[in-house]
Design a protein around this motif. Structure first.
Motif, PDB file in Angstrom:
ATOM      1  N   GLU A 102      -6.976  -1.144  -0.518  1.00  0.00           N
ATOM      2  CA  GLU A 102      -6.560   0.166  -1.356  1.00  0.00           C
ATOM      3  C   GLU A 102      -5.263  -0.103  -1.280  1.00  0.00           C
ATOM      4  O   GLU A 102      -4.635  -0.605  -0.519  1.00  0.00           O
ATOM      5  CB  GLU A 102      -7.090   1.414  -0.760  1.00  0.00           C
ATOM      6  CG  GLU A 102      -8.352   2.095  -0.302  1.00  0.00           C
ATOM      7  CD  GLU A 102      -9.165   2.356  -1.702  1.00  0.00           C
ATOM      8  OE1 GLU A 102      -8.396   2.439  -2.717  1.00  0.00           O
ATOM      9  OE2 GLU A 102     -10.583   1.570  -1.923  1.00  0.00           O
ATOM     10  N   ASP A 103      -4.730   0.731  -3.105  1.00  0.00           N
ATOM     11  CA  ASP A 103      -3.291   0.412  -3.303  1.00  0.00           C
ATOM     12  C   ASP A 103      -2.503   1.551  -3.009  1.00  0.00           C
ATOM     13  O   ASP A 103      -1.583   1.762  -2.767  1.00  0.00           O
ATOM     14  CB  ASP A 103      -3.354   0.022  -4.840  1.00  0.00           C
ATOM     15  CG  ASP A 103      -3.593  -1.358  -5.229  1.00  0.00           C
ATOM     16  OD1 ASP A 103      -3.714  -2.029  -4.690  1.00  0.00           O
ATOM     17  OD2 ASP A 103      -4.388  -1.311  -6.281  1.00  0.00           O
ATOM     18  N   MET A 114       0.712  -1.044   0.107  1.00  0.00           N
ATOM     19  CA  MET A 114       0.151   0.409  -0.117  1.00  0.00           C
ATOM     20  C   MET A 114       0.754   1.421  -0.065  1.00  0.00           C
ATOM     21  O   MET A 114       1.834   1.302   1.003  1.00  0.00           O
ATOM     22  CB  MET A 114      -0.666  -0.237   1.457  1.00  0.00           C
ATOM     23  CG  MET A 114      -1.835   0.995   1.495  1.00  0.00           C
ATOM     24  SD  MET A 114      -2.730   1.274   2.787  1.00  0.00           S
ATOM     25  CE  MET A 114      -4.097   0.359   2.631  1.00  0.00           C
ATOM     26  N   ILE A 169      -4.035  -4.626   6.947  1.00  0.00           N
ATOM     27  CA  ILE A 169      -3.605  -5.531   5.330  1.00  0.00           C
ATOM     28  C   ILE A 169      -2.719  -6.865   6.089  1.00  0.00           C
ATOM     29  O   ILE A 169      -1.809  -6.672   7.006  1.00  0.00           O
ATOM     30  CB  ILE A 169      -1.965  -4.309   5.471  1.00  0.00           C
ATOM     31  CG1 ILE A 169      -2.293  -3.323   4.687  1.00  0.00           C
ATOM     32  CG2 ILE A 169      -1.446  -4.740   4.096  1.00  0.00           C
ATOM     33  CD1 ILE A 169      -1.243  -1.890   4.876  1.00  0.00           C
TER      34      ILE A 169
END
Ligand code: 6GU
Length: 290
Positions: free
Chosen positions: A146-147, A1, A201
């Protein structure tokens, strides 16, 4: 991320290099860029704010500074490519800790926020503001997939509204609040939100299963926990926890969770999934459904 933060106080974001987040940076699970908004100021005084149209106290942050800053950070171009990349404060990757999870099962949260009419390939822009929608554990779960997340930290009386409206062309924009109180600026809120998101994450803090017992994950508060010694300052650990009976331990934990939620956050019970044992237990504590 990838996280990018735009702020007039870059040093305020330094905590992102420490502890868990520093470890995520070392592992390569996370990279963080911190951008000084003043880099995009155009006048000799590097001013980023001005008096509000219509009068009133305080200052409003200028669209002519924020617009180009967001353009550059979205694209990784211009001054955004010259800003500070946070490095982990703790070179401890080669020293596994006793609580590291072995063979982590990297199962991400399935949820990814999607809103009608939005391009899901756009990066997320989070604008912390006391007038935003309340930030929740559900948001943290969705955003952990999300990236690229960009945070825009406003100070003073806020940012010219046109900045946020215009940004919706290049970002999926979310204005969020971390609670019903007023902070001087969005920086501390960014620390809060980033920590809540990054710990989810996969691989950063245990695995998905280890989060499932978090407070809020099942709509309830977690009950108390205990460790050695069994007796301390005249107080005993609840006997059931040392009984070795897993069924009884689970039942006790569930009841402690229900009891604490009833005492501290009764409104959460309305949204929680409760079975008939839960309802019977809550009723024994005097709870009644309306
Ligand atoms: Cl997200 N930002 C600011 N500036 N103040 C707040 C807040 C956020 N949440 C509560 N108060």
């Amino acid at each position: 991320m990838r996280l990018d933060v735009i702020t007039i106080f870059p040093e305020y974001l330094d905590p992102l290099r420490h502890a868990l987040l520093g470890k995520a940076i070392e592992r390569g699970d996370l990279s963080v860029g911190v951008h000084n908004l003043r880099d995009w100021a155009t006048d000799v005084h590097q001013s980023v704010d001005d008096s509000p149209f219509g009068g009133g106290p305080g200052m409003v942050m200028k669209p002519t500074v924020w617009g180009p800053a967001l353009d550059d950070v979205a694209a990784g171009t211009g001054k955004a490519s010259q800003s500070v990349e946070l490095e982990s404060s703790l070179p401890h990757l080669n020293k596994p800790r006793h609580d590291d999870v072995k063979e982590v099962e990297r199962t991400p949260y399935e949820k990814r926020e999607h809103r009608d009419g939005e391009d899901p390939s756009l990066p997320l822009l989070i604008v912390p503001t006391p007038t935003g929608k309340p930030f929740s554990q559900e948001d943290a779960q969705a955003w952990s997939n999300e990236d690229h997340i960009v945070f825009a930290c406003g100070r003073y009386e806020g940012i010219d509204q046109r900045v946020v409206d215009d940004a919706a062309r290049r970002f999926r924009v979310r204005e969020v609040s971390i609670g019903d109180y007023v902070l001087i600026g969005g920086e501390v809120a960014v620390l809060v939100i980033a920590e809540a998101v990054v710990r989810l994450i996969p691989g950063v803090l245990g695995n998905k299963r280890s989060h499932e017992e978090d407070s809020f994950s099942d709509g309830l508060l977690e009950g108390p926990s205990y460790t050695k010694p069994r007796q301390w300052r005249g107080m005993e650990v609840p006997e059931v926890l040392t009984s070795g009976n897993h069924g009884l331990v689970e039942k006790w934990r569930r009841e402690q969770s229900l009891k604490k939620t009833l005492e501290r956050r009764p409104e959460l019970l309305d949204g929680a999934v409760l079975d008939k044992d839960d309802l019977a237990f809550l009723e024994s504590l005097g709870w009644s459904t309306r």
